[in-house]
Enzyme design. Structure first.
Site, PDB file in Angstrom:
ATOM      1  N   LYS A 197     -14.938   6.658 -10.712  1.00 51.89           N
ATOM      2  CA  LYS A 197     -14.131   5.800  -9.851  1.00 51.89           C
ATOM      3  C   LYS A 197     -13.794   4.551 -10.657  1.00 51.89           C
ATOM      4  CE  LYS A 197     -13.687   3.774  -5.424  1.00 51.89           C
ATOM      5  NZ  LYS A 197     -12.268   4.065  -5.693  1.00 51.89           N
TER       6      LYS A 197
ATOM      7  N   ASN B 107      -4.032   7.108   0.499  1.00 54.61           N
ATOM      8  CA  ASN B 107      -5.242   6.298   0.504  1.00 54.61           C
ATOM      9  C   ASN B 107      -4.911   4.867   0.133  1.00 54.61           C
ATOM     10  OD1 ASN B 107      -6.661   5.183  -2.097  1.00 54.61           O
ATOM     11  ND2 ASN B 107      -5.492   6.987  -2.737  1.00 54.61           N
TER      12      ASN B 107
ATOM     13  N   MET C 131      -7.790   2.381  -0.533  1.00 53.65           N
ATOM     14  CA  MET C 131      -9.196   1.967  -0.554  1.00 53.65           C
ATOM     15  C   MET C 131      -9.336   0.494  -0.947  1.00 53.65           C
ATOM     16  SD  MET C 131     -10.818   4.802   0.052  1.00 53.65           S
ATOM     17  CE  MET C 131     -10.440   6.531   0.153  1.00 53.65           C
TER      18      MET C 131
ATOM     19  N   CYS D  53      -3.056   0.763  -9.681  1.00 53.11           N
ATOM     20  CA  CYS D  53      -3.454   0.913  -8.275  1.00 53.11           C
ATOM     21  C   CYS D  53      -2.371   0.285  -7.402  1.00 53.11           C
ATOM     22  CB  CYS D  53      -4.794   0.235  -8.007  1.00 53.11           C
ATOM     23  SG  CYS D  53      -5.211   0.280  -6.254  1.00 53.11           S
TER      24      CYS D  53
ATOM     25  N   ASN E 262      -0.558   7.654 -11.488  1.00 55.77           N
ATOM     26  CA  ASN E 262      -1.308   7.299 -10.286  1.00 55.77           C
ATOM     27  C   ASN E 262      -0.475   7.707  -9.055  1.00 55.77           C
ATOM     28  OD1 ASN E 262      -3.075   5.962  -8.421  1.00 55.77           O
ATOM     29  ND2 ASN E 262      -3.666   4.553 -10.061  1.00 55.77           N
TER      30      ASN E 262
ATOM     31  N   GLY F  80      -1.528  14.589  -3.963  1.00 58.69           N
ATOM     32  CA  GLY F  80      -1.468  15.969  -3.484  1.00 58.69           C
ATOM     33  C   GLY F  80      -0.152  16.638  -3.851  1.00 58.69           C
TER      34      GLY F  80
HETATM   35  C1  SIN Z   1      -7.641   2.379  -4.288  1.00 61.40           C
HETATM   36  O1  SIN Z   1      -8.839   2.118  -4.500  1.00 61.40           O
HETATM   37  O2  SIN Z   1      -6.976   1.763  -3.446  1.00 61.40           O
HETATM   38  C2  SIN Z   1      -6.961   3.458  -5.074  1.00 61.40           C
HETATM   39  C3  SIN Z   1      -7.181   3.320  -6.522  1.00 61.40           C
HETATM   40  C4  SIN Z   1      -5.981   3.669  -7.322  1.00 61.40           C
HETATM   41  O3  SIN Z   1      -5.039   4.285  -6.824  1.00 61.40           O
HETATM   42  O4  SIN Z   1      -5.950   3.345  -8.509  1.00 61.40           O
END
Ligand code: SIN
Length: 320
Positions: free
Chosen positions: A47, A71, A73, A130, A192, A217
């Site tokens: 991660k 997502n 996150m 990100c 990404n 996906g």
């Molecule tokens: C995230 O933690 O929001 C996603 C991380 C990423 O897409 O690099």
């Protein structure tokens, strides 16, 4: 049983298979990443790791959508120092580790890269892309100057193979990839997630607390494949394909487009850990049936065949 080797070398890193997991999807727990390796991956990607503990965005941070997942996150992680032992644990289990990392400033990127290099990672993946955070540098990968500067600063901190992970959410990914190469990147990870959103029609508001998120996906595969194609034409360093790889046919498309290795993320959620073994087997069969002796012979082949067709078309065209 076929004896064709799936081994590849990417930026000096020798892998028994071209497959890795995409950063983030499976977190960082060494036993879980070990399962990725045991299922057939050539290396595992952690991660994204930052300089300090970070909680990320409040839930909901993940929503399934048709043909993929969104997502946001917000890069939650317990900080680089915590990861030192996790990386060591993976290394003790014999698992090659690519440490994904980020920072909020040029100095932070360099500091984290240095910590992770000393921890024993085999390679680093600089997360420049990100789509869910507004750090000091914004979404780094949308600015070629910033990408070059951060890559060059990190380059001075580490001798490890350095991958730079780029975003599809830019006008011209070739320009950004060339900036990373000038900065000293050893490989480009393309790409990404694609920025998107989903709305709950009953609550009449965005589902993700961050409003927008990154789409991954099968839905993103054609976009990510186009990015790999363009980056492979723009730089001389290897490209690692990432985006919607689910089947061996997807993997072959990426190799033909110019990827030397591949990261599989969302498909683990839909198909389980077995996806690595299944894709490996499909690639092996394809190589065998098409008379190739290894992956290297397939990488970028669609570009060469395209050029041959162009020159044939030129020769055949009637000039008046
Ligand atoms: C995230 O933690 O929001 C996603 C991380 C990423 O897409 O690099």
């Amino acid at each position: 049983m076929s004896k064709i080797s799936l081994a590849v070398e990417v930026a000096g890193l020798r892998l028994r298979s071209p497959l890795m997991n995409a950063a983030g999807v499976l977190g960082m727990s060494p036993p879980i990443l070990k399962r990725v390796y045991d299922s057939g991956a050539g290396a595992v990607v952690t991660k994204s790791i930052g300089p300090a503990p970070r909680t990320g965005h409040p839930n909901p941070t993940l929503v399934r959508v048709s043909c993929g997942a969104l997502n946001a996150m917000g890069l939650p992680n317990p900080g680089a120092e915590y990861f030192v032992d996790e990386i060591k644990a993976l290394k003790e289990m014999g698992v090659p580790v690519v440490a994904s990392f980020f920072g909020g400033s040029v100095e932070e990127f360099a500091e984290v890269a240095s910590t992770l290099s000393k921890a024993g990672a085999d390679a680093l993946e600089l997360n420049a892309s990100c789509p869910n955070v507004q750090e000091e540098l914004g979404m780094l990968a949308s600015d070629a100057g910033n990408v070059e500067k951060v890559t060059a600063t990190v380059r001075e901190e580490t001798r490890l193979p350095l991958f730079v992970k780029l975003s599809p959410n830019v006008t011209d990914i070739k320009e950004i990839a060339m900036a990373a190469e000038r900065g000293g990147a050893d490989a480009i990870t393309a790409v990404n997630t694609l920025k998107g959103m989903a709305i709950d029609i009953n609550f009449k508001r965005p589902i993700l607390t961050n409003t927008t998120g990154g789409l991954s996906g099968p839905a993103v595969k054609p976009v990510a494949l186009r990015c790999v194609w363009e980056v492979a034409e723009a730089v001389d360093i290897p490209v690692i394909g990432c985006g919607g790889v689910t089947t061996w046919e997807d993997a072959i498309e990426y190799l033909l487009a110019g990827a030397s290795a591949l990261e599989i993320g969302t498909a683990v959620m839909t198909h389980g850990f077995e996806v690595y073994g299944q894709v490996n087997e499909g690639i092996r069969r394809y190589l065998e049936m098409n008379g190739f002796s290894g992956i290297k012979e397939v990488v970028g082949l669609a570009h060469q065949i395209g050029e041959e067709q162009d020159s044939r078309a030129d020769r055949c065209s009637i000039r008046v």
